[in-house]
Design a protein around this motif. Structure first.
Motif, PDB file in Angstrom:
ATOM      1  N   UNK A 147     -10.825 -60.271 -18.066  1.00 25.96           N
ATOM      2  CA  UNK A 147     -10.251 -61.164 -17.441  1.00 25.96           C
ATOM      3  C   UNK A 147      -9.690 -62.491 -18.111  1.00 25.96           C
ATOM      4  N   UNK A 148      -8.512 -62.645 -19.064  1.00 21.91           N
ATOM      5  CA  UNK A 148      -8.123 -63.888 -19.401  1.00 21.91           C
ATOM      6  C   UNK A 148      -7.651 -64.710 -18.903  1.00 21.91           C
ATOM      7  N   UNK A 149      -7.305 -65.998 -19.109  1.00 21.35           N
ATOM      8  CA  UNK A 149      -6.383 -66.924 -18.458  1.00 21.35           C
ATOM      9  C   UNK A 149      -5.229 -66.388 -17.718  1.00 21.35           C
ATOM     10  N   UNK A 150      -4.569 -65.623 -18.639  1.00 22.97           N
ATOM     11  CA  UNK A 150      -3.123 -65.057 -18.365  1.00 22.97           C
ATOM     12  C   UNK A 150      -3.195 -64.253 -17.286  1.00 22.97           C
ATOM     13  N   UNK A 151      -4.241 -63.317 -17.335  1.00 20.65           N
ATOM     14  CA  UNK A 151      -4.524 -62.140 -16.145  1.00 20.65           C
ATOM     15  C   UNK A 151      -4.954 -62.699 -15.067  1.00 20.65           C
ATOM     16  N   UNK A 152      -5.709 -64.013 -15.289  1.00 21.14           N
ATOM     17  CA  UNK A 152      -6.268 -64.706 -13.983  1.00 21.14           C
ATOM     18  C   UNK A 152      -5.006 -65.303 -13.232  1.00 21.14           C
ATOM     19  N   UNK A 153      -4.114 -65.614 -13.842  1.00 16.36           N
ATOM     20  CA  UNK A 153      -2.800 -66.223 -13.160  1.00 16.36           C
ATOM     21  C   UNK A 153      -2.176 -65.222 -12.455  1.00 16.36           C
ATOM     22  N   UNK A 154      -2.074 -64.180 -13.045  1.00 18.76           N
ATOM     23  CA  UNK A 154      -1.473 -62.869 -12.541  1.00 18.76           C
ATOM     24  C   UNK A 154      -2.047 -62.404 -11.101  1.00 18.76           C
ATOM     25  N   UNK A 155      -3.517 -62.341 -11.034  1.00 15.53           N
ATOM     26  CA  UNK A 155      -4.090 -61.849 -10.051  1.00 15.53           C
ATOM     27  C   UNK A 155      -3.900 -62.752  -8.938  1.00 15.53           C
ATOM     28  N   UNK A 156      -3.985 -64.087  -9.201  1.00 21.80           N
ATOM     29  CA  UNK A 156      -3.689 -65.403  -8.367  1.00 21.80           C
ATOM     30  C   UNK A 156      -2.284 -65.044  -7.528  1.00 21.80           C
ATOM     31  N   UNK A 157      -1.023 -64.799  -8.366  1.00 27.08           N
ATOM     32  CA  UNK A 157      -0.100 -64.502  -8.088  1.00 27.08           C
ATOM     33  C   UNK A 157       0.074 -63.277  -7.038  1.00 27.08           C
ATOM     34  N   UNK A 158      -0.658 -62.387  -7.185  1.00 26.44           N
ATOM     35  CA  UNK A 158      -0.433 -61.136  -6.548  1.00 26.44           C
ATOM     36  C   UNK A 158      -1.525 -61.174  -5.315  1.00 26.44           C
ATOM     37  N   UNK A 159      -2.272 -62.282  -5.464  1.00 23.44           N
ATOM     38  CA  UNK A 159      -3.230 -62.231  -4.390  1.00 23.44           C
ATOM     39  C   UNK A 159      -4.563 -61.181  -4.390  1.00 23.44           C
ATOM     40  N   UNK A 160      -4.692 -60.710  -5.467  1.00 23.89           N
ATOM     41  CA  UNK A 160      -5.765 -59.807  -5.689  1.00 23.89           C
ATOM     42  C   UNK A 160      -7.093 -60.415  -6.115  1.00 23.89           C
ATOM     43  N   UNK A 161      -8.039 -60.018  -5.071  1.00 27.55           N
ATOM     44  CA  UNK A 161      -9.355 -60.670  -5.142  1.00 27.55           C
ATOM     45  C   UNK A 161     -10.426 -59.900  -5.575  1.00 27.55           C
ATOM     46  N   UNK A 162     -10.048 -58.464  -5.592  1.00 32.83           N
ATOM     47  CA  UNK A 162     -11.205 -57.373  -5.830  1.00 32.83           C
ATOM     48  C   UNK A 162     -11.015 -56.875  -7.278  1.00 32.83           C
ATOM     49  N   UNK A 163     -10.308 -57.411  -8.258  1.00 27.88           N
ATOM     50  CA  UNK A 163     -10.150 -56.814  -9.518  1.00 27.88           C
ATOM     51  C   UNK A 163     -11.519 -56.528 -10.125  1.00 27.88           C
ATOM     52  N   UNK A 164     -11.691 -55.357 -10.735  1.00 26.65           N
ATOM     53  CA  UNK A 164     -12.667 -54.997 -11.622  1.00 26.65           C
ATOM     54  C   UNK A 164     -12.233 -54.175 -12.866  1.00 26.65           C
ATOM     55  N   UNK A 165     -12.378 -54.910 -14.022  1.00 27.54           N
ATOM     56  CA  UNK A 165     -11.984 -54.286 -15.346  1.00 27.54           C
ATOM     57  C   UNK A 165     -12.893 -52.832 -15.416  1.00 27.54           C
TER      58      UNK A 165
END
Length: 506
Positions: A70-88
């Motif tokens: 989870x990079x800073x760029x990816x974190x912004x993407x997750x927030x944009x999509x409303x994804x809270x259960x992301x697990x690499x």
């Protein structure tokens, strides 16, 4: 009905697993996010227990084997999509390579490829294709196995050498056409065909496996080198599809597909392809879904595919298209018209405005009807964006059960060996006949020399003068013969006369 999610928008569009064998399309200009869409869909299928196959042209898909971060760029993407259960997560990956350099070797036999595929691969004309079909027929009729390129070369040589013997049964065979095919085979060999054609040939069942956790194996074909020969690349992938179609049983509609096949740079399949070849593609696409197999074409623009093929693709992800010319504007309009329209969207305009990673999506519902097109963002993949380290890549190869099965090539007796033995036998027989012919020539020549010598001796004997001794001998013999002759004559006449007198005295 089980669903998977690869995109998020106002309506959170979902894909029905039971409809994934209705095939699909991932389209968009270069750099708009097609590869990420491909990765996300492959991950979701794997998690659902569906094995997949995809070609890695750019060399970045093997990263599916390692978990992302989870990079800073990816974190912004997750927030944009409303994804809270992301697990690499890392996924079960199996690496393949036609050349055996970056994965397990992928081989096929000449017989499995067949004359139609080979004709396309060699860019043969109609006449040459006909002769190639004859060569395959002769091989079948004589029980000769066509495994690798040297088998086919040996068959072509045999057919050319015995063309007059085959013509009456199989049709006209010209050495010029055979020679053209042989030259094309040499080019194919230089492109790596000698590595692809051989044994052990690939068992397609090895593609359709799951790991101990029930996740579908993601089979990745290293295609960065293979792609340098576009015709070989396209023909090889079509061969895989054809083999799946011909070997898998009919299963009808399933809760989820048995296998999903991704065809990247799909336009190469149709470029300059003869009609019979395109017909073969259409047949496979139309009928293979009943075998539980889904096909997903990845290309820049939907118009790259024939309408008959495009009509079979029910699940669609359309990334941005660029339109700077009238031709490109027309292509955008065509792409927009392929969707079930959404009254809230001007699809033709939206296609050119989509951000990287954003797409227009439409999936089949439970009734096999396309949903209204939606604008959505593709979910981020759970695997890494970083290229897989070569050492990790080699470790994956070494730990795979396929390494032992496919690593070493096998060269069993086939057409080349049989025809080589036949050729040696013919050569030996030819040499024996030549020796007999030469011996007969030498005997006749010797007999002629003897007769000529005797004639010459006789001629010499007549032409030489006789010696004094020879003349005396001849004179003596002549005198003796004359004397004996006179004495015999006298005796005979005297006896006759004497006998006559005695008769009178009595």
């Amino acid at each position: 009905m089980t669903t998977i999610q690869i995109a998020n928008g106002k309506q959170a569009p979902l894909m029905n697993l039971s409809m994934l064998n209705r095939h699909g399309l991932i389209a968009g200009a270069t750099g708009t996010g097609k590869t990420v869409t491909l990765k996300v869909l492959a991950e979701q299928l794997s998690l659902s227990g569906v094995p997949v196959f995809l070609a890695d042209i750019k060399g970045d898909l093997s990263s599916l084997a390692q978990a992302g971060e989870v990079t800073e760029k990816l974190q912004k993407r997750l927030e944009l999509l409303g994804i809270t259960d992301y697990e690499p997560s890392a996924f079960p990956v199996r690496l393949w390579d036609v050349f055996g350099e970056q994965g397990h070797p992928v081989r096929a036999t000449i017989s499995e490829m067949g004359p139609l595929m080979l004709a396309r691969l060699l860019s043969l004309n109609d006449t040459q294709t006909g002769i190639l079909n004859i060569v395959f027929k002769i091989a079948d009729d004589n029980g000769l196995l066509l495994v690798d390129l040297k088998d086919l070369q040996a068959m072509l040589k045999d057919v050319a050498d015995h063309a007059s013997d085959y013509t009456s049964q199989y049709g006209n065979i010209t050495k010029q056409s055979v020679g053209a095919i042989q030259r094309s085979l040499l080019v194919l060999e230089q492109q790596g065909g000698d590595l692809f054609f051989g044994e052990p040939a690939l068992f397609l069942s090895d593609f359709m496996q799951t790991d101990e956790q029930g996740r579908g194996i993601i089979n990745i074909l290293s295609a960065n080198k293979l792609f340098q020969s576009p015709t070989l690349y396209a023909t090889f992938l079509l061969w895989l599809l054809s083999e799946l179609y011909e070997t898998l049983p009919e299963v009808g509609d399933l809760e989820k597909p048995k296998f999903v096949f991704f065809f990247d740079e799909a336009h190469l399949l149709f470029e300059d392809a003869p009609k019979v070849f395109v017909d073969k593609i259409e047949q496979v696409v139309r009928l293979i879904r009943s075998k539980g197999v889904g096909i997903y074409f990845i290309t820049q623009n939907p118009i790259d595919l024939p309408e008959t093929v495009l009509a079979q693709l029910g699940n669609r992800v359309q990334h941005a298209l660029r339109a700077y010319t009238p031709k490109e504007l027309k292509a955008v309009k065509v792409a927009a018209d392929t969707f079930r329209q959404n009254p809230e969207l001007n699809v033709s305009e939206v296609i050119t405005q989509l951000e990287v990673g954003e797409a227009l999506v439409s999936f089949l519902n439970e009734n096999a009807q396309p949903s209204i097109v939606e604008r959505a963002y593709i979910c981020p993949p759970k695997s890494s964006f970083q290229t897989l380290d070569p050492m990790k890549q080699q470790a994956i190869i070494n730990q795979s059960p396929m390494e032992y099965k496919y690593r070493d090539a096998v060269d069993r007796e086939s057409a080349y060996e049989v025809l080589a033995a036949k050729y040696e036998q013919e050569q030996a027989e030819q040499e024996r006949l030549e020796q007999e012919k030469q011996a007969e020539k030498e005997r006749i020549a010797a007999e002629k020399e003897r007769i000529a010598y005797e004639k010459e001796q006789a001629k010499l004997a007549k032409s030489q003068p006789k010696s004094v001794f020879d003349k005396a001998t001849d004179s003596f013999i002549n005198t003796a013969v004359r004397t004996v002759g006179r004495e015999l004559a006298r005796g005979i006449f005297g006896s006759l006369l004497g006998g006559s007198g005695k008769g009178k005295r009595r």
